[in-house]
Motif scaffolding. Structure first.
Motif, mmCIF file in Angstrom:
data_model
loop_
_atom_site.group_PDB
_atom_site.id
_atom_site.type_symbol
_atom_site.label_atom_id
_atom_site.label_comp_id
_atom_site.label_asym_id
_atom_site.label_seq_id
_atom_site.Cartn_x
_atom_site.Cartn_y
_atom_site.Cartn_z
ATOM 1 N N UNK A 245 1.665 -20.256 -15.304
ATOM 2 C CA UNK A 245 2.328 -21.203 -16.242
ATOM 3 C C UNK A 245 3.841 -21.424 -15.952
ATOM 4 N N UNK A 246 4.656 -20.465 -15.630
ATOM 5 C CA UNK A 246 6.094 -20.523 -15.342
ATOM 6 C C UNK A 246 6.231 -21.608 -14.215
ATOM 7 N N UNK A 247 5.396 -21.467 -13.254
ATOM 8 C CA UNK A 247 5.424 -22.510 -12.044
ATOM 9 C C UNK A 247 5.568 -23.929 -12.485
ATOM 10 N N UNK A 248 4.203 -24.018 -13.306
ATOM 11 C CA UNK A 248 3.990 -25.490 -13.923
ATOM 12 C C UNK A 248 5.269 -25.820 -14.683
ATOM 13 N N UNK A 249 5.757 -24.993 -15.429
ATOM 14 C CA UNK A 249 6.945 -25.220 -16.524
ATOM 15 C C UNK A 249 8.109 -25.909 -15.677
#
Length: 331
Positions: A245-249
């Motif tokens: 999720x953090x990479x997508x963020x």
């Protein structure tokens, strides 16, 4: 080739060949053993390991069932499990449920049909149906889930404590409006990480920031980031439930011209290599994968079988995304 072929080549009985292959139960002279071993090499005979294992009641194999092996966290967890299983003299059968509870049940049945000695399960279901394994006497260790039955073991991280520590660190950087990308609401993992985030905000006297529920994936983080970063009351920090999720963020922030960490501090949970190699590198709550794998394998190896609920600790890897000085690339 069969043991009869080996016996004929060595000039011995089939029983003597069996004693050599199984290293007992009766002694065999050194000269006869040498003849049998030479005959095995000459004929190319290979013992039927499966048949021998079933006769002894154990196949010396374990099953590992994960939701998505392409997820870096589960790939790294599988590697650690394989290391510990290999060291124990066993083999691992890896299965991927593709985040599908129906497929998960089918794969559980398939592993049991193959007579594995135990199963490690990272379930996609908040309350997986383990009745078949329990009835069949197949030990199960749940990973990242609390076991619903006293007959099942579990190894879980301190999700609440880790999420609280991550949020507290953002607060220490002076962030005051801290949002949260949650996982699927039905999962205890998501609920516990949300509880840790809320606990840290409450203890600091801060209002609850915006929350968006999203799948544990890059696409989920991207969509959640777009929603959270385009509103009029944009957060100044974000805690993501996992590294994917953090990479997508980070991609959403880049696309929208939001600078990390200048405009938005980011911290995540898991500590996979995705976090270390992201740009900027992601601060993260690091799960002790080697410890998790060690506990899970130990519980399956125990004879007689025992059940336990193990909670592992965590550490914080502090990098550029939260505003800390960037450390080395390797996690």
């Amino acid at each position: 080739m069969t043991r009869a072929d080996v016996a004929a080549a060595a000039g011995t009985s089939v029983a003597v060949v069996s004693y050599v292959v199984n290293n007992g139960p009766r002694p065999v002279s050194a000269a006869t053993r040498t003849r049998v071993l030479e005959a095995i090499e000459l004929t190319g005979y290979r013992p039927d390991v499966v048949a021998r294992a079933l006769a002894g009641g154990f196949t010396h194999t374990f099953g590992l069932l994960v939701p998505d092996v392409s997820n870096r966290f589960f790939a790294e967890l599988a590697h650690q499990v394989e290391e510990h299983v290999y060291a124990s003299g066993h083999l691992i059968l890896l299965a991927d449920s593709a985040d599908d509870p129906v497929r998960e049940r089918e794969l559980m049945n398939a592993l049991m049909e193959r007579r594995v000695d135990g199963i490690m399960l990272a379930s996609v279901d908040a309350d997986p149906d383990l009745s078949g394994a329990i009835a069949g006497g197949t030990p199960v260790v749940l990973l990242d889930r609390i076991a619903p039955s006293a007959l099942t073991s579990s190894v879980v991280p301190d999700n609440i404590g880790g999420a609280r520590a991550a949020t507290e660190h953002l607060i220490e950087h002076g962030r005051r409006r801290i949002g949260f990308i949650a996982g699927p609401a039905a999962l205890p993992t998501s609920q516990d990480r949300a509880a840790g985030w809320e606990s840290a905000l409450a203890a600091a006297g801060l209002e609850r920031g915006p929350l968006v529920e999203a799948p544990f994936s890059r696409a989920g983080g991207l969509e959640a980031g777009r929603r959270l970063l385009t509103g009029p009351d944009r957060p100044d920090a974000m805690f993501a439930s996992n590294d994917q999720q953090a990479v997508g963020l980070l991609r959403a922030a880049h696309d929208l011209g939001v600078r990390v960490p200048q405009d938005l501090g980011v911290i995540t949970f898991d500590g996979s290599q995705d976090a270390a190699f992201a740009i900027p590198s992601l601060s993260s709550v690091v799960q002790p994968l080697a410890e998790i794998a060690e506990h899970a394998v130990r519980l399956l190896l125990a004879r007689p079988h025992v059940t336990a609920r193990v909670t592992t600790g965590h550490t914080l890897a502090l990098r550029a995304s939260c505003g800390c000085p960037d450390g080395p690339t390797a996690p």
